[in-house]
Design an enzyme around this catalytic site. Structure first.
Site, PDB file in Angstrom:
ATOM      1  CE1 TYR A 162      -7.360 -11.277   1.090  1.00  0.00           C
ATOM      2  CE2 TYR A 162      -5.208 -11.853   0.241  1.00  0.00           C
ATOM      3  CZ  TYR A 162      -6.310 -11.032   0.225  1.00  0.00           C
ATOM      4  OH  TYR A 162      -6.372  -9.977  -0.647  1.00  0.00           O
ATOM      5  NE  ARG A 206      -1.991  -6.943   5.994  1.00  0.00           N
ATOM      6  CZ  ARG A 206      -1.437  -6.657   4.810  1.00  0.00           C
ATOM      7  NH1 ARG A 206      -1.406  -5.406   4.375  1.00  0.00           N
ATOM      8  NH2 ARG A 206      -0.916  -7.600   4.066  1.00  0.00           N
ATOM      9  CE  LYS A 248      -3.617  -9.245   2.208  1.00  0.00           C
ATOM     10  NZ  LYS A 248      -3.998  -8.508   1.013  1.00  0.00           N
ATOM     11  CD  GLU A 283      -7.387  -0.395  -0.380  1.00  0.00           C
ATOM     12  OE1 GLU A 283      -6.257  -0.678   0.047  1.00  0.00           O
ATOM     13  OE2 GLU A 283      -8.425  -0.947   0.044  1.00  0.00           O
ATOM     14  CG  LEU A 295      -5.101  -4.353   3.443  1.00  0.00           C
ATOM     15  CD1 LEU A 295      -6.111  -5.207   4.184  1.00  0.00           C
ATOM     16  CD2 LEU A 295      -4.284  -5.180   2.495  1.00  0.00           C
TER      17      LEU A 295
HETATM   18  N1  PDD Z   1      -2.995  -7.431  -1.932  1.00  0.00           N
HETATM   19  N2  PDD Z   1      -4.893  -2.880  -0.674  1.00  0.00           N
HETATM   20  C1  PDD Z   1      -5.506  -4.011  -1.079  1.00  0.00           C
HETATM   21  C2  PDD Z   1      -6.970  -4.000  -1.300  1.00  0.00           C
HETATM   22  C3  PDD Z   1      -4.739  -5.180  -1.265  1.00  0.00           C
HETATM   23  O1  PDD Z   1      -5.356  -6.320  -1.652  1.00  0.00           O
HETATM   24  C4  PDD Z   1      -3.330  -5.150  -1.068  1.00  0.00           C
HETATM   25  C5  PDD Z   1      -2.461  -6.350  -1.250  1.00  0.00           C
HETATM   26  C6  PDD Z   1      -2.739  -3.934  -0.656  1.00  0.00           C
HETATM   27  C7  PDD Z   1      -1.250  -3.807  -0.395  1.00  0.00           C
HETATM   28  O2  PDD Z   1      -0.873  -4.391   0.839  1.00  0.00           O
HETATM   29  P1  PDD Z   1       0.580  -5.023   1.046  1.00  0.00           P
HETATM   30  O3  PDD Z   1       1.557  -3.938   0.782  1.00  0.00           O
HETATM   31  O4  PDD Z   1       0.590  -5.451   2.471  1.00  0.00           O
HETATM   32  O5  PDD Z   1       0.713  -6.165   0.069  1.00  0.00           O
HETATM   33  C8  PDD Z   1      -3.558  -2.828  -0.464  1.00  0.00           C
HETATM   34  C9  PDD Z   1      -2.301  -8.691  -1.998  1.00  0.00           C
HETATM   35  C10 PDD Z   1      -0.922  -8.611  -2.538  1.00  0.00           C
HETATM   36  C11 PDD Z   1      -3.205  -9.711  -2.717  1.00  0.00           C
HETATM   37  O6  PDD Z   1      -4.385  -9.710  -2.414  1.00  0.00           O
HETATM   38  O7  PDD Z   1      -2.692 -10.504  -3.523  1.00  0.00           O
END
Ligand code: PDD
Length: 289
Positions: free
Chosen positions: A31, A50, A146, A184, A208
């Protein structure tokens, strides 16, 4: 709410998928979450890159080229109200008799998209910062993908909620990689700050590769903010002057409490203030341009 499912836009109430969908049965899919500001998708090329990385990682053919994705994303924004939206894109390996191995011959993937209101942190949260807990990172070794299989992330985030906190900061202990280090958050990237230097965990298989993370590092580089991309050890996390959280929906937030103890002086610090302001300016410029 108007959603997109396998070629058709429809109200969310009308959307149906098979119980045999491999996303439902195995969590076999990937996703993306893309923020939309002033009805424009933010950093769409980077999100689509990504997405391709995640699809390659699970050996699933991309159902659309980038131009097609951009068109679909544009239509989804148009069909939903709200200047600022949070778009969700979801692709699974499709519907097949239950068998762990890939369907052979392959079946059509399931492609689903929805839009939710983008609710960025309140002024109060920006002023106070958030409280977090730490927990051992017990996820798999492909956290760079993801994946929709988010059970570990769900359980880890719930630990924070149970403690009255906003996020769980993950610590991996890996004898090969060496010692105990921060990876993270359960759904965010985390930076540390020590003596004016921004410390960013490297984009390896343990995290991620965040789109917001990239923007923050680009802004640091462009504005002469000292920064290092390297492992941040557990002791450094607890001794940090500041901790910052980034994600597409939370943008940049200060972590002011960790495991019940203040981070630095317990208030959002100078690095947070600088990067938050730069991020807002950058966003405004991109959306205007
Ligand atoms: N999540 N790390 C993880 C495990 C994440 O699920 C996310 C984002 C990030 C940050 O990535 P980005 O800056 O590209 O949003 C890091 C999204 C927002 C979610 O699952 O809702």
């Amino acid at each position: 709410m108007m959603i997109y499912l396998n070629g058709v836009f429809m109200p969310v109430e009308e959307a149906k998928i098979s119980v045999l969908d491999r996303g439902f049965i195995f969590g076999d899919g990937v996703y993306e979450v893309i923020p939309v500001y002033s009805r424009k998708a933010f950093r769409i090329e980077e999100h689509l890159r990504r997405l391709q990385h995640s699809l390659d990682g699970i050996r699933l053919a991309n159902p659309h080229g980038n131009a097609e994705w951009a068109e679909l994303v544009g239509q989804l924004i148009e069909r939903n109200a709200g200047e600022d939206q949070s778009l969700y894109l979801h692709i699974t390996r499709g519907v097949a008799r239950r068998d762990h191995a890939f369907p052979n011959p392959p079946v059509a993937p399931t492609v689903f998209m929805m839009s939710n209101p983008l609710i960025t942190p309140s002024a109060e949260l920006l002023r106070s910062g958030i409280a977090c807990v730490t927990a051992p990172d017990n996820r798999w070794l492909r956290c760079d993908l993801k994946s929709i299989a988010l059970l570990p992330n769900v359980l880890l985030r719930q630990m924070a909620v149970d403690a009255g906190c906003a996020e769980t900061v993950l610590i991996r202990s890996d004898p090969v990689a060496g010692g105990e280090f921060m990876t993270e958050g359960a759904a965010s990237n985390i930076f540390a700050v020590k003596n004016g230097t921004l410390l960013a965990p490297p984009k390896d298989n343990f995290v991620l590769p965040g789109i917001t993370y990239d923007v923050v590092l680009e802004l640091a580089a462009a504005n002469g903010i000292p920064h290092e991309v390297r492992r941040v050890m557990k002791e450094e996390v607890f001794a940090a002057d500041e901790l910052l959280l980034t994600s597409s929906t939370k943008e940049v937030l200060a972590i002011t409490q960790l495991d019940g103890k203040p981070v630095g002086n317990g208030k959002p610090g100078a690095m947070f203030a600088r990067l938050y302001a730069l991020y807002q300016d950058f966003k405004r410029d991109v959306m205007r341009g």
